[in-house]
Design an enzyme around this catalytic site. Structure first.
Site, short mmCIF file in Angstrom:
data_model
loop_
_atom_site.label_atom_id
_atom_site.label_comp_id
_atom_site.label_asym_id
_atom_site.label_seq_id
_atom_site.Cartn_x
_atom_site.Cartn_y
_atom_site.Cartn_z
N HIS A 161 0.82 -1.22 0.00
CA HIS A 161 0.00 0.00 0.00
C HIS A 161 0.85 1.27 0.00
O HIS A 161 0.45 2.31 -0.53
CB HIS A 161 -0.92 0.02 1.22
CG HIS A 161 -2.01 -1.02 1.13
ND1 HIS A 161 -2.82 -1.35 2.19
CD2 HIS A 161 -2.40 -1.83 0.11
CE1 HIS A 161 -3.66 -2.29 1.84
NE2 HIS A 161 -3.43 -2.61 0.58
N PHE A 215 -1.27 -8.08 4.92
CA PHE A 215 0.09 -7.50 4.84
C PHE A 215 0.16 -6.17 4.10
O PHE A 215 1.12 -5.90 3.36
CB PHE A 215 1.06 -8.51 4.18
CG PHE A 215 0.83 -9.93 4.60
CD1 PHE A 215 0.69 -10.26 5.94
CD2 PHE A 215 0.72 -10.94 3.66
CE1 PHE A 215 0.45 -11.56 6.33
CE2 PHE A 215 0.47 -12.24 4.05
CZ PHE A 215 0.34 -12.55 5.39
N CYS A 216 -0.85 -5.33 4.27
CA CYS A 216 -0.87 -4.01 3.58
C CYS A 216 -0.70 -4.18 2.08
O CYS A 216 -0.06 -3.36 1.41
CB CYS A 216 0.19 -3.07 4.14
SG CYS A 216 -0.05 -2.70 5.87
N ALA A 217 -1.25 -5.28 1.57
CA ALA A 217 -1.21 -5.51 0.12
C ALA A 217 -2.51 -6.26 -0.22
O ALA A 217 -2.50 -7.38 -0.70
CB ALA A 217 0.02 -6.32 -0.26
#
Ligand code: PLP
Length: 443
Positions: free
Chosen positions: A127, A369-371
């Site tokens: 992100h 995982f911020c993805a």
């Protein structure tokens, strides 16, 4: 970015602070902590702590004081720019701007590109690299399944990009899969189309040498806390011109060379880069720690890579024996750093992470995982109905025992079930009657 891997023992790698940390289990026992979450934040290197200790008596204001300690602190801060430049093989003309972390660095770059810059990136980005770039000038390429496909897809996207400034953003190593992106090849394509390329090295820099000139990248961003220097500094290194033309996105002291009162308005002359983008009192301790970590890693690449690869192979071989284990993968034809994300069919990722911590003293990450975009897609590909996975990540603090403990613990959880009862609270799995006490300094 290939490196001859020599066989070494784990003890040859730099030591981390907290290697003997003892953590409580729900059963009341205590065990040595198995930190398998290096990709989120890595522990401090012992030598980094020593470097910080050495600086602390001299700690004083930077750029703001005539006192001797201020001059020392200022020198430390300014010298760190060259130390970082050397670490990533940057050009001597490149700006080195100190930031808080990679997120800050990439946001700064996003605020600095000329208006109407065409931005091209893969939708598998973290992100921090994905979100600063939105709007009509941004092309998101669906994540490819091989390095060759990545190169072809970028070539196509750039061929279709409007005339004018162009920028490609790419990660060096995926925070989801650890896979190494073909950065040099992508940079060649970018160059052919007159585009600049920015490397998100948050996951790469702690694990492999990065040489910006050899790779042909224009910007490199990474974070201190992922490179064993958790003192709040990050960095953006790269071509100075766009940064020099940009308005600072954080304004205040240090970013200005002169402020004048014109009655109804203030006249502001912004400083040149790098100070232009470093408003406020600089984090000299963080920056010194970051530079020290870079130098320590530079002296130990062979041992570091060998240590991680040995453990990564052991981890993957062990995990593959767990019933229902499915590893997430984007690029199927590349090497990877020590990151393994996976699902286990029939088990919630959050439950597994909670039980690994509570019953075995193992720290892993669970979630997306911020993805979110790529994790959502990859978990579907492996047949999971959740949008989450577990991530185990290896670093300098990892031992064979940590890896073996994770594999054995997962096998027990999957084949025999947990020994404790868990419940969901605010969307997270937690052990019931969790009697684990916090360390005394928090009491
Ligand atoms: C590939 C990648 N890029 C960027 C970031 C953001 O780093 P930070 O949280 O230090 O800003 C991360 C963090 O996990 C990452 O893994």
């Amino acid at each position: 970015m290939t490196l001859a891997i020599t066989k070494t023992t784990s003890t040859a790698v730099p030591a981390v602070v907290g290697a003997d940390l003892r953590v409580p289990l729900v059963t009341g026992e205590r065990v040595t902590y198995a930190n398998l979450d290096h990709a989120a934040s890595a522990p401090c290197l012992q030598e980094v702590r020593d470097a910080v200790d050495e600086l602390l008596p001299w700690y004083a204001s930077v750029h703001r004081g005539a006192g001797f300690a201020s001059q020392v602190s200022t020198r430390v801060y300014e010298q760190a720019r060259d130390r970082i430049r050397r670490f990533i093989g940057a050009h001597s003309s490149d700006a080195v701007v100190f930031t808080r972390n990679t997120t800050d660095s990439l946001n700064l770059l996003a605020r600095s590109v000329p208006k109407n810059t065409a931005v091209v990136l893969f939708d598998s980005e973290h992100h921090a690299a994905l979100l600063p770039w939105r709007g009509p000038n941004v092309q998101r390429i669906p994540a490819p399944s091989s390095s060759g496909a990545a190169v072809v897809a970028l070539d196509r996207a750039l061929a279709a990009a409007p005339v004018g400034p162009r920028l490609v953003i790419v990660t060096g190593a995926s925070n989801v899969t650890g896979e190494l992106w073909p950065v040099a090849e992508l940079a060649k394509v970018a160059r052919r189309h007159g585009a600049r390329i920015a490397l998100d090295a948050a996951q790469l820099a702690p694990h492999r040498p990065v040489n910006a000139r050899e790779l042909g990248v224009d910007y490199v961003a990474f974070s201190g806390h992922k490179i064993y220097a958790p003192f709040g500094a990050g960095v953006l290194v790269g071509r100075a011109d766009w940064l020099q033309q940009a308005q600072p996105y954080l304004v205040g002291g240090g970013a200005t060379s002169k402020v004048t009162d014109h009655g109804d308005r203030l006249g502001v002359a912004w400083s040149a880069v790098p100070e232009r983008h470093e408003a406020g009192s600089p984090n000299v301790v963080g920056v010194h720690a970051l530079a020290a970590a870079c130098e320590i890693l530079s002296r130990h690449w062979e041992q570091t890579v060998a240590h991680e690869q040995e453990l990564l192979t052991r981890l993957r071989e062990g995990l593959r024996t767990i019933p229902g284990f499915r590893e997430l993968s984007i690029l199927t034809d590349v090497d990877k750093v020590g990151v393994v994300s996976f699902t286990v069919s029939g088990f919630d990722a959050g439950f597994l992470a909670a039980a690994l911590s509570a019953e075995y003293g193992i720290g892993v990450r669970d979630g997306a995982f911020c993805a979110h975009v790529i994790v959502g897609r990859l978990v579907k590909q492996v047949g999971s109905h959740e949008d989450r996975a577990v991530r185990a990540s290896i670093g300098l603090g990892t031992t064979v025992e940590h890896v073996d403990r994770l594999v054995a613990a997962l096998r027990t959880l999957v084949t025999e079930g947990p020994k404790w009862t868990y419940t969901q609270r605010d969307g997270r799995w937690v052990p019931e009657d969790d009697g684990r006490t916090l360390p005394p300094f928090l009491a």
